[in-house]
Design a protein around this motif. Sequence first.
Motif, short mmCIF file in Angstrom:
data_model
loop_
_atom_site.label_atom_id
_atom_site.label_comp_id
_atom_site.label_asym_id
_atom_site.label_seq_id
_atom_site.Cartn_x
_atom_site.Cartn_y
_atom_site.Cartn_z
N HIS A 192 8.59 16.95 33.62
CA HIS A 192 7.39 16.60 32.86
C HIS A 192 7.06 15.12 32.79
O HIS A 192 5.97 14.76 32.30
CB HIS A 192 7.50 17.14 31.43
N ASN A 213 -1.67 15.75 37.30
CA ASN A 213 -1.93 17.19 37.44
C ASN A 213 -3.36 17.59 37.14
O ASN A 213 -4.02 18.25 37.95
CB ASN A 213 -1.02 17.98 36.48
N GLN A 214 -3.83 17.22 35.95
CA GLN A 214 -5.11 17.73 35.49
C GLN A 214 -6.26 17.25 36.37
O GLN A 214 -7.16 18.03 36.73
CB GLN A 214 -5.36 17.35 34.04
N LYS A 256 4.80 20.91 28.35
CA LYS A 256 4.60 19.50 28.67
C LYS A 256 4.02 19.28 30.06
O LYS A 256 3.84 18.13 30.49
CB LYS A 256 5.93 18.74 28.56
N PRO A 278 0.90 19.46 32.33
CA PRO A 278 -0.56 19.62 32.25
C PRO A 278 -1.08 20.62 33.28
O PRO A 278 -0.69 20.59 34.45
CB PRO A 278 -1.08 18.21 32.56
#
Length: 256
Positions: A58, A66-67, A86, A88
């Motif tokens: 994480h 990631n997002q 944790k 995303p």
Amino acid sequence: MSDLIVHQIPCLSDNYGYLLHSQKTGETATIDTPEVEPILKALDEKGWRLTHILNTHHHFDHAGGNQELKTRTGCTVIGPRDEASKIPGIDRAVGDGDTVEFGDVKTKVIGVPGHTVGHIAYYFDEAGIAFVGDSLFALGCGRIFEGTPPQMWESLSKLAALPDATTVYCAHEYTQANAKFALSVEPGNEALASRARQIDELRREGKPTVPTTIGLEKATNPFLRPQSPNLQETVGLEGADLVDVFAKTRELKDNF
């Protein structure tokens, strides 16, 4: 014969990102997301479309992109079950012993907690490659932030049990500094001394020292060598339990 291609991407100050591409299916995964723009640039240069994110743990320099990447590409995010809250954008949580289908092969998930509580590695046995995040480094191992020394030693032992020829992709260019420490605790290791000289030459030329192999690490990485009489003598724990030798070595590295 595996059809997988690995493309290594320098990110941030000393991270490596990796794109894994299946020539048969066209699927492409990024192993962790240390920095968005270099990953997108590499995808564009290769003409590959991102289909997966495979997170090892994480920490922000592994999951921080990631997002944005998921929003921009619609990819599927896979990450460690014990850190799912944790990670995303996570779509699928996996843990030790699970398999993940990618292209026309499967990767085995290996639980390697210690650096973080839920850290995982991805092992593609047909291709002979492993993505280990911050669990194992070239000549080093991750700092134990969330786990315990016995837990970390068990995790490293799992990786050491992989075939010697396994190519290991770790997440940072720490090798030159790691070599200096390694020589301080196992000065009699001739293979290590030779490797340290090779590492210095590579870095002088601006070349990466990653990837490595399991066999090379077993021969030169002090964190996989607590059984070494030379190392045991140097750390003052001759004949001690291997976990204790490992823990002492990690303690010395933390203060090196």
